[in-house]
Design a protein around this motif. Structure first.
Motif, PDB file in Angstrom:
ATOM      1  N   ALA A  68      -3.152  -8.739 -10.498  1.00 56.00           N
ATOM      2  CA  ALA A  68      -2.403  -8.770  -9.241  1.00 56.00           C
ATOM      3  C   ALA A  68      -3.205  -9.390  -8.107  1.00 56.00           C
ATOM      4  O   ALA A  68      -2.641  -9.702  -7.054  1.00 56.00           O
ATOM      5  N   ASP A  69      -4.514  -9.589  -8.311  1.00 55.61           N
ATOM      6  CA  ASP A  69      -5.321 -10.137  -7.216  1.00 55.61           C
ATOM      7  C   ASP A  69      -5.044 -11.615  -6.968  1.00 55.61           C
ATOM      8  O   ASP A  69      -5.569 -12.202  -6.020  1.00 55.61           O
ATOM      9  N   GLN A  70      -4.220 -12.234  -7.825  1.00 56.92           N
ATOM     10  CA  GLN A  70      -3.850 -13.624  -7.580  1.00 56.92           C
ATOM     11  C   GLN A  70      -2.717 -13.744  -6.568  1.00 56.92           C
ATOM     12  O   GLN A  70      -2.376 -14.849  -6.145  1.00 56.92           O
ATOM     13  N   LEU A  71      -2.135 -12.604  -6.198  1.00 56.53           N
ATOM     14  CA  LEU A  71      -1.094 -12.597  -5.178  1.00 56.53           C
ATOM     15  C   LEU A  71      -1.748 -12.698  -3.808  1.00 56.53           C
ATOM     16  O   LEU A  71      -2.494 -11.811  -3.396  1.00 56.53           O
ATOM     17  N   GLY A  72      -1.502 -13.790  -3.103  1.00 53.65           N
ATOM     18  CA  GLY A  72      -2.162 -14.028  -1.823  1.00 53.65           C
ATOM     19  C   GLY A  72      -1.234 -13.846  -0.642  1.00 53.65           C
ATOM     20  O   GLY A  72      -0.009 -13.891  -0.770  1.00 53.65           O
ATOM     21  N   GLY A  73      -1.831 -13.648   0.522  1.00 49.97           N
ATOM     22  CA  GLY A  73      -1.093 -13.480   1.761  1.00 49.97           C
ATOM     23  C   GLY A  73      -1.404 -14.588   2.748  1.00 49.97           C
ATOM     24  O   GLY A  73      -1.840 -15.681   2.364  1.00 49.97           O
ATOM     25  N   ILE A 132      19.354   3.577   5.501  1.00 48.34           N
ATOM     26  CA  ILE A 132      18.371   4.060   4.522  1.00 48.34           C
ATOM     27  C   ILE A 132      17.816   2.894   3.707  1.00 48.34           C
ATOM     28  O   ILE A 132      16.605   2.783   3.478  1.00 48.34           O
ATOM     29  N   ALA A 133      18.720   2.014   3.282  1.00 48.69           N
ATOM     30  CA  ALA A 133      18.297   0.870   2.474  1.00 48.69           C
ATOM     31  C   ALA A 133      17.347  -0.036   3.253  1.00 48.69           C
ATOM     32  O   ALA A 133      16.339  -0.513   2.717  1.00 48.69           O
ATOM     33  N   TYR A 134      17.655  -0.266   4.529  1.00 48.47           N
ATOM     34  CA  TYR A 134      16.792  -1.131   5.335  1.00 48.47           C
ATOM     35  C   TYR A 134      15.421  -0.501   5.560  1.00 48.47           C
ATOM     36  O   TYR A 134      14.403  -1.199   5.579  1.00 48.47           O
ATOM     37  N   ARG A 135      15.387   0.799   5.727  1.00 48.60           N
ATOM     38  CA  ARG A 135      14.091   1.468   5.887  1.00 48.60           C
ATOM     39  C   ARG A 135      13.244   1.317   4.619  1.00 48.60           C
ATOM     40  O   ARG A 135      12.037   1.065   4.679  1.00 48.60           O
ATOM     41  N   ILE A 136      13.899   1.476   3.471  1.00 54.78           N
ATOM     42  CA  ILE A 136      13.191   1.294   2.202  1.00 54.78           C
ATOM     43  C   ILE A 136      12.723  -0.154   2.069  1.00 54.78           C
ATOM     44  O   ILE A 136      11.591  -0.432   1.647  1.00 54.78           O
ATOM     45  N   GLY A 137      13.600  -1.084   2.447  1.00 62.04           N
ATOM     46  CA  GLY A 137      13.249  -2.499   2.364  1.00 62.04           C
ATOM     47  C   GLY A 137      12.065  -2.852   3.240  1.00 62.04           C
ATOM     48  O   GLY A 137      11.159  -3.586   2.824  1.00 62.04           O
ATOM     49  N   ILE A 138      12.059  -2.330   4.465  1.00 62.08           N
ATOM     50  CA  ILE A 138      10.934  -2.582   5.370  1.00 62.08           C
ATOM     51  C   ILE A 138       9.643  -2.032   4.782  1.00 62.08           C
ATOM     52  O   ILE A 138       8.587  -2.683   4.829  1.00 62.08           O
ATOM     53  N   ALA A 139       9.726  -0.837   4.198  1.00 61.93           N
ATOM     54  CA  ALA A 139       8.535  -0.234   3.590  1.00 61.93           C
ATOM     55  C   ALA A 139       8.017  -1.092   2.436  1.00 61.93           C
ATOM     56  O   ALA A 139       6.803  -1.295   2.290  1.00 61.93           O
ATOM     57  N   LEU A 140       8.931  -1.614   1.619  1.00 64.30           N
ATOM     58  CA  LEU A 140       8.524  -2.453   0.493  1.00 64.30           C
ATOM     59  C   LEU A 140       7.874  -3.751   0.967  1.00 64.30           C
ATOM     60  O   LEU A 140       6.828  -4.166   0.453  1.00 64.30           O
ATOM     61  N   LEU A 195       6.470  -4.396   3.921  1.00 65.04           N
ATOM     62  CA  LEU A 195       5.186  -4.115   4.565  1.00 65.04           C
ATOM     63  C   LEU A 195       4.113  -3.787   3.533  1.00 65.04           C
ATOM     64  O   LEU A 195       2.957  -4.216   3.667  1.00 65.04           O
ATOM     65  N   SER A 196       4.484  -3.044   2.502  1.00 64.49           N
ATOM     66  CA  SER A 196       3.525  -2.714   1.443  1.00 64.49           C
ATOM     67  C   SER A 196       3.042  -3.977   0.737  1.00 64.49           C
ATOM     68  O   SER A 196       1.847  -4.125   0.448  1.00 64.49           O
ATOM     69  N   LEU A 197       3.972  -4.886   0.471  1.00 64.39           N
ATOM     70  CA  LEU A 197       3.599  -6.146  -0.171  1.00 64.39           C
ATOM     71  C   LEU A 197       2.667  -6.958   0.719  1.00 64.39           C
ATOM     72  O   LEU A 197       1.679  -7.530   0.246  1.00 64.39           O
ATOM     73  N   MET A 198       2.968  -6.993   2.021  1.00 61.20           N
ATOM     74  CA  MET A 198       2.127  -7.738   2.953  1.00 61.20           C
ATOM     75  C   MET A 198       0.724  -7.142   3.030  1.00 61.20           C
ATOM     76  O   MET A 198      -0.275  -7.874   3.045  1.00 61.20           O
TER      77      MET A 198
END
Length: 380
Positions: free
Chosen positions: A281-286, A352-360, A362-365
């Protein structure tokens, strides 16, 4: 003094190319939303490159505020009737106060197909941009290719263990024809530790060789490390007959579309390999890694930087189509549900869905940025 020189080199050599690439991609993405929204009769209140405080802007005759903001990591189009820039919430009381004609010009009041087309237009614009860039590059410079003929088989490689010999011409892998050595590299690189069957032409014979590409860490000319599948075959000028293939305008567009499609399939291959544990997973860059890559490509010239922009445009378009709330793909999922149910998803469920989406997101970022920082420290 040395610090000032380093800072100047960073700004000119890394930050500026990064901002040019990012701004181009964001502008085209948001312009896709804007043009289709306007074509659909939806009013636009703001078109912004960047977030945060406005640095400069103007109002056009349609009442749209065009602006450049201080944080250049994205952008947005805000339509009439949107309570926020993500088009994820609506001021229902304000909508109820509008006349039917006024309501039709709002985003939430528009017909379902108009909303779906407007949302989908952003990622589609990214794909069009990538195809256009590749087409221009292929038209101007052509494409360097080599025949898939083996000039060397590396010792201890999967190809040697399977029985591939010097002089073999690769015809297909897993039944998929390969016309150039790049086709071989592209297919094999995303299949580390996966059994494949390579079909070769040896004299008058066609032979099949099962083998498993080895997961190998490679380093590019800039010192960037990546793990890819490798079978250990090499070609050279004599065997591969290196040459430049030229394209007419229409051929270049077709080749640009194929190149963009390779990026899409390569992305899904990487995701499947990640899930299966065949790639790290370390090949995933930001953003840090993208900025670094922009600076590196800029040293190779405008064509290399444009090629990076095309690759990133495809990636951003594909990312935005992921079925995650707050992304364009998440909106399209809601519209599909609305089409089936005959009414929109309830506001509480959407919230609820948007809150989950934002969390996902942000976690990816955060994860991608952590990878970037880890990469920087690993080089010190």
């Amino acid at each position: 003094m040395a610090f000032l020189v380093d800072a100047w080199q960073f700004v000119v050599g890394t930050l500026l190319p990064f901002l040019v690439v990012l701004t181009l991609i964001v502008f085209v993405h948001e312009m896709g939303h804007y043009l289709v929204g306007r074509w659909s009769g939806i009013g636009v209140t703001a078109f912004s490159i960047g977030f945060g405080p406005e640095l400069a802007g103007f109002n056009d005759r349609h009442g749209t505020r065009w602006k450049l903001c201080a944080i250049p990591l994205g952008g947005y189009v805000k339509f009439f009737g949107d309570e926020d820039v993500s088009s994820s919430s609506t001021d229902q009381s304000a909508l109820d106060a509008l006349t039917p004609a006024e309501r039709a010009r709002t985003f939430p009041g528009a017909a379902l197909w108009k909303r779906a087309a407007t949302v989908a237009a952003g990622p589609i614009a990214n794909f069009i941009l990538a195809i256009a860039i590749f087409a221009v590059l292929f038209s101007l410079y052509g494409r360097r290719v080599a025949d898939p003929v083996v000039s060397e088989v590396r010792a201890g490689s999967a190809a040697e263990e399977a029985g591939i010999r010097t002089g073999d011409r690769l015809l297909a892998i897993d039944g998929v024809p390969v016309a150039t050595f790049d086709d071989v590299r592209r297919y094999v690189s995303v299949r580390p530790e996966m059994r494949i069957v390579v079909t070769v032409e040896r004299g008058a014979e066609k032979l099949d060789f099962p083998m498993t590409p080895k997961r190998t860490e490679l380093t590019d000319q800039f010192g960037n490390k990546m793990e890819l599948g490798v079978i250990g075959v090499v070609t050279d000028e004599a065997a591969g007959r290196f040459r430049t293939v030229t394209y007419g305008p229409l051929e270049a567009v077709g080749e640009g579309a194929r190149q963009s499609w390779h990026i899409v399939t390569g992305t899904f291959d990487y995701i499947s390999n990640l899930i299966a544990g065949r790639m790290k997973a370390d090949q995933l860059g930001g953003p840090i890694r993208v900025a670094q890559a922009s600076g590196q490509m800029a040293t190779l010239g405008v064509a290399a930087l444009l090629q990076l922009a095309a690759m990133l445009s495809v990636s951003i378009g594909l990312l935005n189509l992921m079925p995650v709330p707050v992304l364009d793909g998440g909106h399209l999922v809601f519209y599909a549900i609305e089409a089936v149910r005959g009414k929109p998803v309830g506001p509480n469920a959407q919230e609820i869905a948007y809150r989950i989406g934002i969390a996902l997101v942000l976690s990816l970022m955060v994860f991608a940025t952590w990878n970037d920082i880890s990469m920087l420290f690993s080089r010190t």
